[in-house]
Design a protein around this motif. Structure first.
Motif, PDB file in Angstrom:
ATOM      1  N   GLY B  11       0.824  -1.202   0.000  1.00 38.89           N
ATOM      2  CA  GLY B  11       0.000   0.000   0.000  1.00 38.89           C
ATOM      3  C   GLY B  11       0.853   1.244   0.000  1.00 38.89           C
ATOM      4  N   LEU B  12       1.905   1.232   0.841  1.00 37.70           N
ATOM      5  CA  LEU B  12       2.772   2.408   0.925  1.00 37.70           C
ATOM      6  C   LEU B  12       3.476   2.649  -0.397  1.00 37.70           C
ATOM      7  CD1 LEU B  12       4.320   2.244   4.502  1.00 37.70           C
ATOM      8  CD2 LEU B  12       2.811   3.996   3.546  1.00 37.70           C
ATOM      9  N   THR B  14       2.427   1.788  -3.287  1.00 36.07           N
ATOM     10  CA  THR B  14       1.420   2.296  -4.211  1.00 36.07           C
ATOM     11  C   THR B  14       1.215   3.794  -3.993  1.00 36.07           C
ATOM     12  OG1 THR B  14       0.328   0.202  -3.805  1.00 36.07           O
ATOM     13  CG2 THR B  14      -0.876   1.821  -5.105  1.00 36.07           C
ATOM     14  N   ALA B  15       1.047   4.158  -2.708  1.00 37.93           N
ATOM     15  CA  ALA B  15       0.747   5.554  -2.392  1.00 37.93           C
ATOM     16  C   ALA B  15       1.866   6.467  -2.846  1.00 37.93           C
ATOM     17  CB  ALA B  15       0.515   5.704  -0.894  1.00 37.93           C
ATOM     18  N   LEU B  16       3.103   5.980  -2.742  1.00 33.35           N
ATOM     19  CA  LEU B  16       4.240   6.846  -3.036  1.00 33.35           C
ATOM     20  C   LEU B  16       4.605   6.852  -4.512  1.00 33.35           C
ATOM     21  CD1 LEU B  16       6.445   6.055   0.074  1.00 33.35           C
ATOM     22  CD2 LEU B  16       5.023   8.064  -0.358  1.00 33.35           C
ATOM     23  N   SER B  17       4.401   5.724  -5.192  1.00 37.36           N
ATOM     24  CA  SER B  17       4.922   5.638  -6.557  1.00 37.36           C
ATOM     25  C   SER B  17       3.849   5.838  -7.625  1.00 37.36           C
ATOM     26  CB  SER B  17       5.599   4.284  -6.766  1.00 37.36           C
ATOM     27  OG  SER B  17       4.635   3.263  -6.609  1.00 37.36           O
ATOM     28  N   VAL B  18       2.682   5.246  -7.409  1.00 40.28           N
ATOM     29  CA  VAL B  18       1.685   5.291  -8.487  1.00 40.28           C
ATOM     30  C   VAL B  18       1.072   6.687  -8.587  1.00 40.28           C
ATOM     31  CG1 VAL B  18      -0.466   4.308  -9.334  1.00 40.28           C
ATOM     32  CG2 VAL B  18       1.199   2.856  -8.177  1.00 40.28           C
ATOM     33  N   ARG B  19       0.955   7.191  -9.804  1.00 43.43           N
ATOM     34  CA  ARG B  19       0.362   8.509 -10.006  1.00 43.43           C
ATOM     35  C   ARG B  19      -1.001   8.390 -10.705  1.00 43.43           C
ATOM     36  NH1 ARG B  19       1.431  10.061  -6.748  1.00 43.43           N
ATOM     37  NH2 ARG B  19       3.240  11.009  -5.827  1.00 43.43           N
ATOM     38  N   ASP B  20      -1.360   7.160 -11.024  1.00 45.19           N
ATOM     39  CA  ASP B  20      -2.588   6.907 -11.756  1.00 45.19           C
ATOM     40  C   ASP B  20      -3.790   7.076 -10.826  1.00 45.19           C
ATOM     41  OD1 ASP B  20      -4.769   5.826 -12.965  1.00 45.19           O
ATOM     42  OD2 ASP B  20      -3.717   4.116 -13.831  1.00 45.19           O
ATOM     43  N   ALA B  21      -4.550   8.167 -11.045  1.00 41.99           N
ATOM     44  CA  ALA B  21      -5.645   8.492 -10.123  1.00 41.99           C
ATOM     45  C   ALA B  21      -6.693   7.379 -10.065  1.00 41.99           C
ATOM     46  CB  ALA B  21      -6.296   9.803 -10.551  1.00 41.99           C
ATOM     47  N   VAL B  22      -6.914   6.717 -11.183  1.00 38.42           N
ATOM     48  CA  VAL B  22      -7.956   5.694 -11.201  1.00 38.42           C
ATOM     49  C   VAL B  22      -7.534   4.483 -10.371  1.00 38.42           C
ATOM     50  CG1 VAL B  22      -9.284   4.159 -12.674  1.00 38.42           C
ATOM     51  CG2 VAL B  22      -8.781   6.473 -13.429  1.00 38.42           C
ATOM     52  N   THR B  29     -10.846   2.731  -2.389  1.00 34.21           N
ATOM     53  CA  THR B  29     -12.160   2.118  -2.227  1.00 34.21           C
ATOM     54  C   THR B  29     -12.034   0.728  -1.607  1.00 34.21           C
ATOM     55  OG1 THR B  29     -12.764   3.270  -4.242  1.00 34.21           O
ATOM     56  CG2 THR B  29     -14.309   1.641  -3.436  1.00 34.21           C
ATOM     57  N   LEU B  30     -11.034  -0.007  -2.103  1.00 30.75           N
ATOM     58  CA  LEU B  30     -10.801  -1.356  -1.587  1.00 30.75           C
ATOM     59  C   LEU B  30     -10.545  -1.330  -0.078  1.00 30.75           C
ATOM     60  CD1 LEU B  30     -10.212  -4.352  -2.235  1.00 30.75           C
ATOM     61  CD2 LEU B  30      -7.859  -3.711  -2.661  1.00 30.75           C
ATOM     62  N   LEU B  31      -9.648  -0.436   0.343  1.00 30.80           N
ATOM     63  CA  LEU B  31      -9.306  -0.367   1.771  1.00 30.80           C
ATOM     64  C   LEU B  31     -10.519   0.081   2.598  1.00 30.80           C
ATOM     65  CD1 LEU B  31      -5.768   1.251   1.465  1.00 30.80           C
ATOM     66  CD2 LEU B  31      -6.281  -1.056   2.270  1.00 30.80           C
ATOM     67  N   LEU B  32     -11.231   1.082   2.078  1.00 30.35           N
ATOM     68  CA  LEU B  32     -12.393   1.598   2.811  1.00 30.35           C
ATOM     69  C   LEU B  32     -13.432   0.496   3.013  1.00 30.35           C
ATOM     70  CD1 LEU B  32     -13.420   4.505   3.775  1.00 30.35           C
ATOM     71  CD2 LEU B  32     -14.970   4.316   1.834  1.00 30.35           C
ATOM     72  N   TYR B  33     -13.729  -0.234   1.954  1.00 30.37           N
ATOM     73  CA  TYR B  33     -14.732  -1.291   2.065  1.00 30.37           C
ATOM     74  C   TYR B  33     -14.236  -2.457   2.911  1.00 30.37           C
ATOM     75  CZ  TYR B  33     -18.114   0.885  -1.008  1.00 30.37           C
ATOM     76  OH  TYR B  33     -19.051   1.732  -1.534  1.00 30.37           O
ATOM     77  N   ALA B  34     -12.927  -2.708   2.858  1.00 33.69           N
ATOM     78  CA  ALA B  34     -12.387  -3.764   3.706  1.00 33.69           C
ATOM     79  C   ALA B  34     -12.607  -3.394   5.176  1.00 33.69           C
ATOM     80  CB  ALA B  34     -10.903  -3.970   3.421  1.00 33.69           C
ATOM     81  N   VAL B  35     -12.414  -2.123   5.513  1.00 33.36           N
ATOM     82  CA  VAL B  35     -12.645  -1.670   6.887  1.00 33.36           C
ATOM     83  C   VAL B  35     -14.118  -1.805   7.248  1.00 33.36           C
ATOM     84  CG1 VAL B  35     -12.629   0.360   8.384  1.00 33.36           C
ATOM     85  CG2 VAL B  35     -10.665  -0.113   6.925  1.00 33.36           C
ATOM     86  N   LEU B  36     -14.990  -1.375   6.327  1.00 31.79           N
ATOM     87  CA  LEU B  36     -16.429  -1.477   6.601  1.00 31.79           C
ATOM     88  C   LEU B  36     -16.850  -2.937   6.765  1.00 31.79           C
ATOM     89  CD1 LEU B  36     -17.993   1.212   4.266  1.00 31.79           C
ATOM     90  CD2 LEU B  36     -18.139   1.083   6.748  1.00 31.79           C
ATOM     91  N   GLY B  37     -16.320  -3.794   5.897  1.00 37.10           N
ATOM     92  CA  GLY B  37     -16.650  -5.215   5.998  1.00 37.10           C
ATOM     93  C   GLY B  37     -16.183  -5.782   7.332  1.00 37.10           C
ATOM     94  N   GLN B  38     -14.982  -5.372   7.758  1.00 41.81           N
ATOM     95  CA  GLN B  38     -14.456  -5.877   9.034  1.00 41.81           C
ATOM     96  C   GLN B  38     -15.319  -5.370  10.198  1.00 41.81           C
ATOM     97  OE1 GLN B  38     -13.016  -8.374  10.422  1.00 41.81           O
ATOM     98  NE2 GLN B  38     -10.969  -7.982   9.608  1.00 41.81           N
ATOM     99  N   PRO B 150      -1.993  10.906   0.340  1.00 42.96           N
ATOM    100  CA  PRO B 150      -2.350  10.968   1.760  1.00 42.96           C
ATOM    101  C   PRO B 150      -3.629  10.183   2.093  1.00 42.96           C
ATOM    102  CG  PRO B 150      -1.802  13.147   0.922  1.00 42.96           C
ATOM    103  CD  PRO B 150      -1.843  12.236  -0.257  1.00 42.96           C
ATOM    104  N   TYR B 151      -4.580  10.184   1.172  1.00 44.36           N
ATOM    105  CA  TYR B 151      -5.803   9.413   1.414  1.00 44.36           C
ATOM    106  C   TYR B 151      -5.485   7.928   1.546  1.00 44.36           C
ATOM    107  CZ  TYR B 151      -8.955  13.321   0.333  1.00 44.36           C
ATOM    108  OH  TYR B 151      -9.648  14.496   0.353  1.00 44.36           O
ATOM    109  N   ILE B 152      -4.597   7.450   0.646  1.00 42.23           N
ATOM    110  CA  ILE B 152      -4.229   6.032   0.696  1.00 42.23           C
ATOM    111  C   ILE B 152      -3.541   5.741   2.033  1.00 42.23           C
ATOM    112  CG2 ILE B 152      -2.860   4.222  -0.405  1.00 42.23           C
ATOM    113  CD1 ILE B 152      -4.866   5.029  -2.360  1.00 42.23           C
ATOM    114  N   VAL B 153      -2.650   6.666   2.435  1.00 44.93           N
ATOM    115  CA  VAL B 153      -1.950   6.450   3.703  1.00 44.93           C
ATOM    116  C   VAL B 153      -2.951   6.385   4.851  1.00 44.93           C
ATOM    117  CG1 VAL B 153      -0.333   7.488   5.333  1.00 44.93           C
ATOM    118  CG2 VAL B 153       0.185   7.496   2.879  1.00 44.93           C
TER     119      VAL B 153
END
Lengths: 288, 325, 422
Positions: B11-12, B14-22, B29-38, B150-153
């Motif tokens: 994840g880190l 990804t957050a630091l290297s990837v610039r692809d907004a999509v 979204t994946l992380l957010l839903y994983a938290v909600l599911g948990q 920062p959102y990903i972090v």
């Protein structure tokens, strides 16, 4: 005087609304009573029946003429769904039936959207569009037809469960599945029949509701939500309880809408559910 | 733990290297839903009370965020405020209903959520049906960022915290009691486990987790209204994620979220252009198959498979020693 | 008649083959990408598909060389940009705010869209336009009517369609015109609407304007759109005895209210609807005679006395592409939206966001060069088109007839509405 007329009109409206709820709820309560399953896809069965009725109406078999066909088709559909799917859920842990029927809900809504699109569809110029008047009160013919249908359906179902051999077998399965098996009752067959009859009831409901409502992929949801409340209020599995509870819910909704606020009219209904399941978990007329 | 570390590292990176907004949006979204599911998994998986109204706790956080920002306060305050509101709502509604079993509880959660939804729509201070739009800002003080990094972090921090908390739950007295209650509540009660208070504790924590996700969602989407935060549809999405991955398992919700993101976004992109709802069809079919054949979800199936293999190995080893003896 | 048909067929054929015939030079300028966010899946997917078709039709007409009295049509691309062609790239909002946000971001960052257009539902337009604001990319909204969208102080947001506030205002202008010309006096108004963004927004606008113009609100009712009965709601309206009922409903609830009003003999002078359920083709089909006399607001109609002879031609082209379904208010507005963007791009002579924004601010397209019954297209400081207005139709003999504004109307309004036939 005027306030009194309004009250009487609301009362009549509440009763007729309650009968519509009963129409949808009796099938659900039968299935619950026999096999301890709340079919969360019940509303989607209703939606399917409504599409079937519409299809028959467009072929020239108006809503009431097509009704027997819709009932038979839904009966077969129910039996197939039980044989192929619900039977396997019953073999799993208790939550499997909740998830499984919930998955069926999602699947059926998706299929309906794929096949029929999300447009509203209704029967062109449906019959019984007129008004019946008596003693200063007025009701639509369609809601009277639907109400009568609900009473007939409930009576038939009640008589079937109470007075026929198969009905008695169903009650035996409902009481104690293992004892019923030991007595030589084919539980799978009885379960399948109950699921089929539950679906057939929804078939009749769908046929009647097309007199007043358009159909769309999520058309069953509001009816099903009320039906869950009705079935719980009346006591899961009690057919007469479902009728009484449906009338109560209909009146709560209509009176709540008028004297409280239309946008909060479902609040008393849901509160009633919460109060009943907490204070009297077996429901108003439930035996367990 | 190793898996968690790997995910955090990935994840880190990804957050630091990837610039692809999509791509970053998908990860968020994946992380957010994983938290909600948990969060859902705590009460519905570990405690066994299946909720179809979990979105109201998500809504607590989202609305807390909207209220703070529109009243000129710091969105950071929304984290404690939303958590307190969610925990209070969980305790008030859970106290009477948590003793209900099976579908009685499930329908009660639908009823509670429907009441909350109806009330929100009538309250002007909660934006009624219109909801809130959060004004654009930038920086850590405003908890809003032009970049996705920062959102990903933040999502990663929340996800990691929740996964660690879940590991702690599995090993704690609370987790042990919940499993005991779920397996056999009568036996558990007989040995003196107070069902109501332990389940309330789990429910309150579950609500707090969902509320934190709600704050993050509001700060990310900048739009909060009833259909997108507290409606029945959102509750159903959350439950779907919990069910598909496997209820009562540590990694179930993350797997469920992965399936959700792939289906909801992927299928919608590939097949959805026609407006036919095929994503729902595939979704529903997966759940039906899982419910009928693998009631413990994807993770449950994998765990079962592993156990069976290990069992077979042990059996093989035992017979081998037996042969030697 | 035959000659007109032939000309039409010829025009159609030319338009359809316009792309390959367009001039191709050695140094073709690159296509200019406009990003479009639409609900291509989900509950509004049907509308999304229609809007996509309308936008693509506009794109092809801009890139082609068949001329119509419409801005930027038939010039083989954008002349001031070396005849560069515009290219629409679509992204799906699923009708969800968070998805619309992601879609807008994708179009800006991956497709390098120079401007965005969309998104039909107001909540998705709200989030997608915030993304455009963040990136500093012009956003043109041709089709969302929530009044709040242009009160957010966004710098990059432009809306061509009138908002619900304008549509509500049209109702009161209609009452004023009736009073002046026919001595019809409306005093008491009941507002009935579903409790979502649509009904609540329309109801709020109507309530505000009623106060402003000195009408009395005798009842304001919000109900849940998925309700299965409206007994209480109808009794409340009946008790209030309004002259006019203003409705904002989807189809199922519209049918319930119609039946309730009829059964309970709720007989106002008129029922004024905010389109939606009341313009669904199933409404007249189901209600039959009972639908007679219902007024509804619309943004576009094929039957009005058009100031632009391109309307039937564009409609024919649209029907060819969309399995025979005619242009409607949504598709006509989205078609125009693409032309407004093309016009701004061309005047900007550049694809720099600032230049496009400045050009949009200076937009001034006279009404007779649009498909719409509008005065003109000209944005105010909030980005709202000031020249927009709606029309009012009435169901007469089972058909929607435009009855207001009087200068484009094809029929006289029937007032009061006919009594219910029991």
């Amino acid at each position: 005087m005027e306030a009194l007329t309004t009250f009487a009109q609301l009362l009549v409206g509440g009763v007729l609304t309650g009968l519509v709820f009963a129409l949808v709820a009796v099938g659900l309560t039968l299935v619950y009573g026999v096999m301890d399953v709340v079919n969360f896809a019940h509303g989607e069965f209703l939606m399917l029946a409504m599409y079937a009725t519409l299809g028959l109406a467009l072929l020239g078999l108006g809503p009431l003429l097509g009704l027997p066909l819709a009932v038979i088709a839904m009966f077969l559909f129910g039996i197939i769904v039980y044989r192929v799917f619900v039977r396997r859920l019953l073999a799993g842990p208790p939550e499997a039936t909740v998830f499984g029927t919930f998955g069926l809900l999602v699947l059926m809504q998706g299929l309906a959207q794929a096949v029929f699109s999300s447009d509203f569809l209704s029967v062109p110029s449906p019959p019984f569009a007129g008004t019946i008047r008596f003693a200063g009160l007025a009701v639509s013919q369609a809601s009277v037809v639907e109400g009568c249908g609900a009473l007939i359906l409930t009576a038939l179902l009640f008589a079937f469960v109470e007075y026929t051999e198969t009905g008695r077998a169903m009650r035996a399965v409902a009481e104690d599945r293992i004892a019923a098996t030991l007595m030589g009752i084919d539980v799978q067959r009885i379960n399948g029949l109950a699921f089929g009859i539950g679906a057939a009831c929804v078939g009749a409901a769908g046929g009647l509701l097309m007199l007043s409502y358009p159909v769309y992929p999520t058309a069953g949801v509001p009816f099903a939500l009320t039906a869950f409340v009705v079935v719980a209020l009346g006591g899961f599995g009690s057919i007469s309880g479902a009728l009484v509870a449906a009338l109560l819910v209909g009146m709560l909704e209509v009176f709540g809408g008028f004297y409280l606020s239309p946008e909060l009219k479902l609040v008393p209904v849901y509160l009633a559910y919460l109060v009943v399941v907490l204070v009297r978990p077996q429901g108003l007329l439930g035996r367990r | 733990m190793i898996a968690l570390g790997a995910i955090v590292a990935a994840g880190l990176v990804t957050a630091l290297s990837v610039r692809d907004a999509v791509a970053l949006d998908l990860v968020f979204t994946l992380l957010l839903y994983a938290v909600l599911g948990q969060s859902w998994n705590w009460i519905s998986g570990y405690a066994g009370n299946i909720s179809f109204g979990h979105a109201i706790f998500f809504g607590c956080g989202a609305y807390a965020s909207a209220l703070m920002v529109t009243h000129g306060l710091s969105p950071w305050l929304a984290i404690p405020a939303g958590a307190v509101a969610a925990a209070a709502l969980a305790i008030v509604t859970g106290f009477p209903t948590l003793a209900l079993r099976g579908h009685y509880f499930s329908i009660a959660t639908i009823a509670v959520a429907a009441i909350v939804d109806a009330l929100v729509r009538t309250q002007p201070w909660l934006g009624r049906a219109t909801g809130f739009e959060l004004p654009i800002a930038s920086g850590w003080a405003a908890l809003q960022f032009a970049d996705k990094g920062p959102y990903i972090v933040l999502a990663l921090v929340l996800f990691t915290a929740v996964q660690i908390a879940t590991i702690a739950l599995e090993r704690s007295r609370l987790g042990y009691y919940l499993r005991a209650l779920r397996a056999n509540h009568a036996a558990a009660a007989a040995v003196g486990i107070d069902e109501r208070s332990w389940k309330l504790l789990a429910f309150a924590w579950s609500a707090v987790i969902a509320s934190c996700a709600g704050v993050l969602y509001a700060q990310y989407t900048l739009f909060v209204d009833p259909p997108s935060t507290i409606a029945l549809g959102v509750s159903i999405d959350i439950a779907l994620i919990g069910v598909v991955g496997g209820i009562g398992t540590l990694w179930g919700p993350a797997v469920g979220a992965l399936v959700y993101v792939v289906l909801a976004k992927g299928v919608a992109l590939e097949l959805g252009g026609t407006g036919k709802g095929y994503d729902l069809v595939i979704y529903g079919a997966i759940i039906c198959v899982i419910a009928a054949l693998r009631p413990h979800g994807i993770v449950g199936a994998i765990v079962d498979g592993l156990r069976r293999r290990r069992g077979a190995l042990e059996l093989g080893a035992a017979s081998a020693t037996g042969g030697a003896a | 008649m035959l000659a007109r048909r032939l000309a039409l067929a010829l025009a159609t054929a030319l338009t359809l083959t316009a792309l390959p015939l367009a001039p191709t030079g050695a140094a073709d300028p690159p296509d200019i990408v406009i990003g479009s966010v639409l609900p291509l899946t989900g509950a509004s997917a049907q509308t999304g598909a229609a809007l996509r078709t309308a936008q693509l039709l506009a794109q092809d007409l801009v890139n082609g060389h068949v001329s119509y009295p419409l801005p930027m049509v038939g010039k083989s691309g954008l002349p001031h940009l070396g005849h560069a062609r515009i290219k629409l790239v679509f992204a799906d909002s699923q009708g969800k705010p968070d998805q619309a946000r992601a879609a807008a971001e994708q179009l800006i960052t991956q497709e390098h869209a120079v401007a965005l257009i969309g998104c039909y539902t107001s909540s998705t337009t709200a989030t997608a336009s915030q993304v455009a604001e963040r990136y500093g990319i012009p956003f043109l909204n041709p089709d969302s009517s929530a009044p709040s969208l242009t009160t957010r102080g966004l710098k990059w947001f432009f809306r061509t369609t009138p908002s619900d506030a304008t549509f509500a205002d049209n109702f009161f202008q209609f009452f004023g015109d009736l009073k002046r010309t026919k001595k019809i006096d409306v005093k008491k108004i009941a507002i009935v609407g579903e409790d979502g963004l649509f009904g609540a927004g329309a109801g709020d606008a109507e309530e505000q304007l009623a106060k402003k113009y000195g009408y009395t609100i005798v009842s304001r009712i919000a109900y849940t759109a998925t309700t299965t009965e409206v007994n209480a709601e109808v009794q409340k309206v009946k008790a209030a005895a309004p002259d006019v009922i203003m409705m904002a409903s989807y189809l199922p609830d519209a049918l319930l209210f119609m039946r309730g009003f009829k059964d309970q003999s709720v007989q106002p002078q008129a029922i004024m609807a905010q389109d939606a359920g009341f313009i669904d083709p199933n409404f007249v089909r189901t209600e039959g005679k009972d639908a007679e006399g219902i007024f509804t607001r619309e943004v576009f109609s094929l039957d009005i006395k058009h100031r632009n002879h391109a309307v039937p031609l564009i409609n024919q082209l649209f029907e060819l592409r969309f399995s025979g379904k005619p242009l409607d208010g949504n598709t006509a507005r989205d078609f125009m939206g693409v032309l407004v963007l093309a016009d701004a791009l061309d005047r900007a002579g550049s694809t720099k966001p600032d230049a496009i924004r400045t050009a949009l601010q200076k937009t001034n397209i006279p009404g007779n060069l649009t498909l719409m019954p509008w005065k003109n297209i000209q944005f105010d400081a909030s980005g709202q088109n000031q020249g927009g207005s709606g029309i009012i139709e009435q169901i007469q003999d089972g058909k929607y007839e435009t009855v207001w504004p009087f200068d484009v109307a094809v029929s006289a309004p029937i007032w009061p509405m006919p009594a219910w036939k029991h």
